[in-house]
Enzyme design. Structure first.
Site, mmCIF file in Angstrom:
data_model
loop_
_atom_site.group_PDB
_atom_site.id
_atom_site.type_symbol
_atom_site.label_atom_id
_atom_site.label_comp_id
_atom_site.label_asym_id
_atom_site.label_seq_id
_atom_site.Cartn_x
_atom_site.Cartn_y
_atom_site.Cartn_z
ATOM 1 N N HIS A 31 -5.553 49.665 41.523
ATOM 2 C CA HIS A 31 -6.232 48.373 41.621
ATOM 3 C C HIS A 31 -5.269 47.248 41.245
ATOM 4 C CE1 HIS A 31 -9.209 45.233 41.065
ATOM 5 N NE2 HIS A 31 -8.736 45.038 39.852
ATOM 6 N N ASP A 47 -4.906 43.239 40.968
ATOM 7 C CA ASP A 47 -5.536 41.922 41.004
ATOM 8 C C ASP A 47 -4.702 41.001 41.883
ATOM 9 O OD1 ASP A 47 -7.782 42.358 39.352
ATOM 10 O OD2 ASP A 47 -6.517 42.270 37.580
ATOM 11 N N ASP A 49 -13.925 46.224 40.004
ATOM 12 C CA ASP A 49 -13.691 45.301 38.898
ATOM 13 C C ASP A 49 -14.122 43.903 39.270
ATOM 14 O OD1 ASP A 49 -12.828 44.195 36.519
ATOM 15 O OD2 ASP A 49 -10.782 43.911 37.207
ATOM 16 N N HIS A 67 -11.698 38.027 42.526
ATOM 17 C CA HIS A 67 -12.541 37.996 41.329
ATOM 18 C C HIS A 67 -11.858 37.525 40.047
ATOM 19 C CE1 HIS A 67 -11.097 42.316 41.202
ATOM 20 N NE2 HIS A 67 -10.783 41.910 40.008
#
Length: 1079
Positions: free
Chosen positions: A268, A270, A380, A590
């Site tokens: 993952h 970001d 997330d 996000h």
């Protein structure tokens, strides 16, 4: 019983035997005698030279590898430091492997405390390196598994980024970055790597973990004794025997009913957080290259990557790597997941933005990889809209994965596997990895915890186990895969099989009949400050969403009306809109839209939004030009009056141009606009307002009409009374609303039946000091610290209400308050003719430190539930605190409006850019501004402009048309200057009308395939069964139902009478439907 060759330790002393094993593989205190000290058996220094890329953050994007190779590299050495933060440094690494290392594995070791990557001399990205975070290390690169000799002098390159895996703060990870941070090169060498020692370390590591975790289980002691015997064998120089002891232990399998962990490699990343977008691009390259490299040695590895934007970055910046990745995609090893452009915020984006996330994400995967994702992968984000199941089904998705709800502060979510039902009744299979993480390291503790934590024991046979370094990227490592091999089927631990997401979900689908059902939103009891932080991101996102909507409507109309004559316009506009949408979608990531990133992110994100809005305005202009003939171009953005929100224009008498009022919504409208008029000579001008009318989805020549009931403004006993025949409001000297009634109704929102006084528009300042996550959170205890700014005795300097304007079309009051010695608020309170709400246009100079500003409405409505606008519908939430679940919802997300109503009376608050609400008891609040200091210590400092409105009503929220009024509040009439030759023959025009109530025609857009067909998207907004008819004069030849991917389904019923086409539709509560129109 112990395995053959294993003897229990002489003493039953776990406290000595267990740490003895750990010391032998981990402790640096015994490096001269333990295994760790023997891992890198011999080392040689390398020769280094260095060149720094000119410029700071993102400068590397301007340099090709070939250009870098042409630069003058100067000698450097271990001990030198490189920076400052966000800069890029290239190193030429030269070395010669000793001939005595023939037959051995050779590795390159590097340490700068920052991120880096290894490149070949011809520009091939080989692998990422990370040595800046102790728990997420990738410190070496395998040069060769077995050196064959005679290689001579060799060269490769290292690209170093002057930032750690988690940014560049001096304190913890969330500290704002230090812009002048330097990183010291502490290691650069080649090493002979002892593979036998490495195997023994991994064997002992896993056995030690089994013994530690299973201390009360005989199998734990069997692991302990095996490991202890291995240490004794190694000391006796019998490493082969020690290895065989481990092999025999791990060969003992589990029972047939043992729970299976579906291990899936991931990293993952970001898209921006503690680093800017430019660093994410390199994180993608480093992570993807590392995984492709691992697959060469570990063919069982399955690695998944979400976010099509990141795949697109890989293609753009690392085309050779992208081709290697595609080969692994075809092999079923490197897989896209999620189907979205980025992993967006789960609350704030509009429903249409959600659809476009999937549309653009899936189209990229289909076109570039030949793959369509089957699941929505959002591990997330900060809560999940109750309409996600419906939006997923609209995109033909039925599988959902996340884990963030494990972060909730108050209540533990009762399921890890369940059927999730949205507000329209749509259902999807939802799975939360029970280990509560997507950063698993394949340890025994994680495996056992995953099963013990599982809320659905006996209902499912498998659980996701997402392993690999994440957030900052990286993914699985060799150590993780070695541990996974040992835990594949080991007695005392759940089985661990590396599988694809499809295998995981297929197994769960076969067991879905055992699962419970959850209805409504998945509310995260944390991070609710993200509804407010970085206010400009919310404002620009809302603005871009509406501008893109309007541009697509006019482009679709032009394309449908003009056919092939508009083909060039269509092609160029689709390219422009595609780019604009992708910028908006990227910014909805996000940590960007929610406001939880570092400060360097937001100027670039602001530019992306502004570019998207400008592109939408360009398409609007070009489409209007094509439809209605050449007209004088005006910069529509400059027509906005920053505070009032009116359109400004000059009405010219006669001439070749005529002003029109253009309405992009489905309802006929009558609104006040600001204007300058010229009736005669050049100097004869006067400022004023015009009440204008416009048909649905069309225009009308601008002609002022007289209001049915003019606005009146009177002052009585220190109260200012505003009345427009639709509502009557009383405002006190402090700007508070002390009375609000709908015309002809006796019920008052703020004055109780016994005469006691309540008040709306109370501006309230709270302390805002979260426990840890500054920008993310607003804790429940902040509610204990209210200070009402605009009331007597507040201690603040208030400039009382004065009259600014008083006319038949508009009355405006103004007041201001010093929030503190550094911050001020000025507000205009306006009532317009023909408008059923009171408008509060607010300007704030915000210079606070950990405060949150809200507007409070202390009301007289008895309501056990409040309604909040969400994507494609609305959601009811309780206003009481009966349960811990109710109590935890002290700050919730809503979009354009919230409503508090009794069965036939109530009020709504509308807004143009805010998302944080509270409805508790007789209080409704809207959060306006927040002042966190981490990870951006300048978050929201400066000037802000925003509007909200107060709308009393009789009847229910649906009968009052609150959803319609919120659309109108967010999308004022456009004023468009058209050729008089057009308007003289067609003084009004409407592209389409909607007959009936309950359906909102939200999107009218050209099909993405460029065919010239048009897609309509509607949703049912009342929460009830509805029937509507669409009427249009566009030259429709066929109508099909379609999904969100715009794939045609069954033919839809329609009829034609003359030039008009009618489409009859039936909608179930809160349903989302799409039609594809052919011409």
């Amino acid at each position: 019983m112990a395995d053959p060759g294993v003897q229990a330790s002489i003493h039953k002393n776990l406290k000595t035997t267990l740490p003895r094993i750990d010391n032998y593989i981990n402790s640096t205190r015994f490096s001269s005698v333990n295994l760790k000290g023997r891992l890198y058996a011999d080392t040689r220094p390398v020769s280094l030279s260095h060149w720094a890329v000119p410029g700071g953050e993102g400068a590397w994007q301007s340099w090709t590898f070939e250009e870098v190779m042409q630069q003058n590299f100067l000698p450097t050495s271990v001990g030198e430091s490189f920076g400052p933060t966000w800069t890029t440094h290239w190193f030429k690494v030269e070395y010669e492997i000793p001939e005595e290392w023939v037959g051995h594995e050779v590795r390159f070791r590097w340490a700068t405390g920052s991120e880096a990557s290894v490149w070949t001399t011809d520009g091939k990205l080989l692998q990422g390196l990370s040595t800046g975070t102790g728990h997420q290390m990738r410190p070496d690169y395998v040069i060769t598994r077995s050196y064959e000799g005679g290689a001579g002098n060799q060269v490769f390159y290292v690209e170093m980024a002057a930032n750690r895996l988690f940014g560049a703060g001096d304190g913890d990870d969330l500290t704002p970055p230090n812009p002048n941070k330097y990183y010291t090169l502490t290691r650069a060498e080649i090493s002979k790597f002892d593979t036998q020692v490495y195997k023994l370390i991994r064997d002992l590591e896993v056995l030690h973990q089994l013994a530690d975790v299973l201390q009360n289980d005989p199998r734990g002691y069997q692991a302990l004794y095996t490991a202890n015997q291995m240490v004794n064998s190694i000391i006796a120089k019998d490493e082969s025997g020690a290895s065989q002891l481990a092999d025999r232990h791990f060969a003992k399998g589990n029972g047939a009913r043992a729970h299976t962990l579906s291990a899936i490699g991931n990293c993952h990343i970001d898209s921006a957080w503690l680093w800017p977008y430019s660093e994410t691009k390199r994180k993608v390259g480093r992570s993807y290259a590392s995984q492709v490299r691992l697959m060469e040695d570990y063919p069982e590895l399955v690695f998944v990557a979400s976010q099509a934007q990141q795949w697109a970055w890989c293609k753009q910046y690392y085309p050779d790597l992208f081709e290697r990745v595609k080969m692994q995609v075809q092999a079923g090893k490197f897989l896209p997941v999620g189907g979205t452009w980025v992993e967006m915020d789960g609350n704030i984006p509009s429903g249409e933005s959600f659809i476009r996330q999937f549309l653009h994400g899936q189209r990229f995967y289909q076109q570039e990889l030949g793959v369509t994702c089957k699941e929505f992968w959002l591990p997330d984000t900060f809560g999940y809209s109750a309409q996600i199941p419906a939006m997923m089904r609209h995109m033909d998705l039925s599988r959902f994965l996340t884990q963030k709800l494990s972060w909730s502060m108050v209540n533990k979510f009762p399921h890890h596997n369940f059927t999730w039902e949205g507000i329209d009744g749509s259902t999807v299979l939802a799975h939360f990895p029970p280990g509560d993480s997507y950063n698993m390291n394949t340890t025994v503790e994680e495996a056992v915890r995953t099963v013990s934590n599982l809320e659905d024991k006996g209902r499912v046979s498998t659980s996701a186990f997402l392993f690999g370094y994440g957030d900052g990227g990286g993914g699985p490592t060799q150590d993780m895969l070695e541990r996974a091999r040992r835990l594949k089927d080991t007695d005392g631990c759940p089985k661990m099989n590396i599988v694809t997401p499809d295998v995981l979900f297929s197994t769960l689908e076969n067991e879905q009949h055992n699962m419970c059902r959850w209805v409504g939103e998945l509310y995260l009891e944390l991070h609710n400050g993200t509804y407010t932080s970085q206010a400009d991101m919310k404002r620009l996102c809302r603005s871009a969403e509406f501008h893109l909507r309007d541009a697509e409507f006019l482009l679709s109309t032009a394309s449908a009306s003009l056919g092939v004559a508009a083909s060039a316009l269509l092609q160029a506009s689709l390219e422009s809109l595609d780019s604009a949408w992708k910028k908006v979608l990227l910014n909805q990531f996000h940590d960007v839209l929610p406001g939880s990133g570092i400060g360097i992110i937001y100027p670039e994100a602001t530019r992306y939004y502004e570019e998207a809005i400008a592109a939408a305005m360009g398409v609007w202009h070009d489409s209007a030009d094509a439809l209605f003939g050449a007209f004088e171009y005006k910069d529509f953005l400059s027509l906005w009056l920053s505070v009032s929100g009116f359109w400004s224009l000059e009405v010219w008498s006669g001439g070749e141009q005529t002003w029109t009022a253009f309405n992009t919504l489905q309802w006929a409208r009558e609104e006040v606009v600001a204007a300058q008029t010229r009736s005669g000579g050049e100097e004869e001008r006067s400022a004023g307002y015009v009440l204008v009318q416009a048909p649905p989805l069309g225009y009308a020549v601008l002609e002022g009409v007289s209001p049915t009931s003019p606005v009146s403004l009177t002052e009585t006993d220190g109260l200012f009374v505003l009345d427009n025949g639709l509502l009557r409001a009383e405002i006190n000297a402090y700007g508070q609303v002390v009375s609000l009634v709908t015309a002809g109704d006796y019920r008052d929102v703020f004055r109780k039946e016994d005469g006691s006084q309540l008040a709306g528009n109370q501006l309230v300042l709270f302390d805002d000091e979260p426990l840890v996550f500054d920008a993310w959170d607003v804790m429940d205890y902040h509610l204990e610290t209210p200070v009402v700014l605009n009331q007597e005795g507040s201690g603040r300097s208030v400039s009382p209400v004065t009259v600014v304007e008083a006319g038949p079309l508009l009355a405006r009051l103004r007041w201001s308050v010093d929030i503190s010695s550094d911050s001020t608020l000025t507000q205009d309170i306006e009532l317009r003719a023909s408008t059923p709400y009171l408008i509060f246009s607010t300007v704030v100079d915000w210079q606070e430190d950990r405060k949150i500003l809200k507007v409070l409405f202390d009301h007289n409505v008895m309501a056990r539930n409040a309604s909040f606008d969400i994507q494609f519908g609305h959601l009811e939430r309780p206003t009481h605190m009966n349960t811990s679940w109710d109590s935890a919802r002290y700050e919730v997300c809503g979009h354009k409006w919230a409503d508090v109503s009794e069965p036939n009376w109530g009020f709504a608050v509308l807004n143009d850019s805010k998302y944080g609400w509270m409805a508790r008891g007789n209080h409704l609040t809207l959060s306006l501004l927040k002042a966190p200091k981490s990870p951006d210590d300048t978050c929201d400092m400066g000037s802000h402009e925003f509007k909200y409105a107060l709308m009393p009503h009789v009847g229910t929220v649906n009968e009052a048309g609150v959803a319609r009024r919120a659309y109108e509040f967010n999308n004022p009439l456009r004023l468009l200057q058209l050729p008089t030759a057009t308007t003289s023959t067609q003084p009004s025009w409407s592209a389409m009308t909607v007959e009936g109530e309950g359906a909102v025609l939200h999107a009218i857009k050209p099909a993405e395939d460029g065919s010239g067909e048009v897609v309509l998207r509607l949703f049912e907004c009342h929460g009830s069964k509805s029937k509507v008819k669409l009427h249009t004069s566009l030259p429709i030849t066929d109508v099909h139902n379609c999904n969100g991917m715009e794939v045609k389904g069954s033919q839809a019923a329609f009829s034609k009478e003359g030039e008009e086409t009618t489409i009859s539709l039936s909608l179930s509560p809160f349903s989302i439907i799409a039609l594809r129109l052919s011409f």
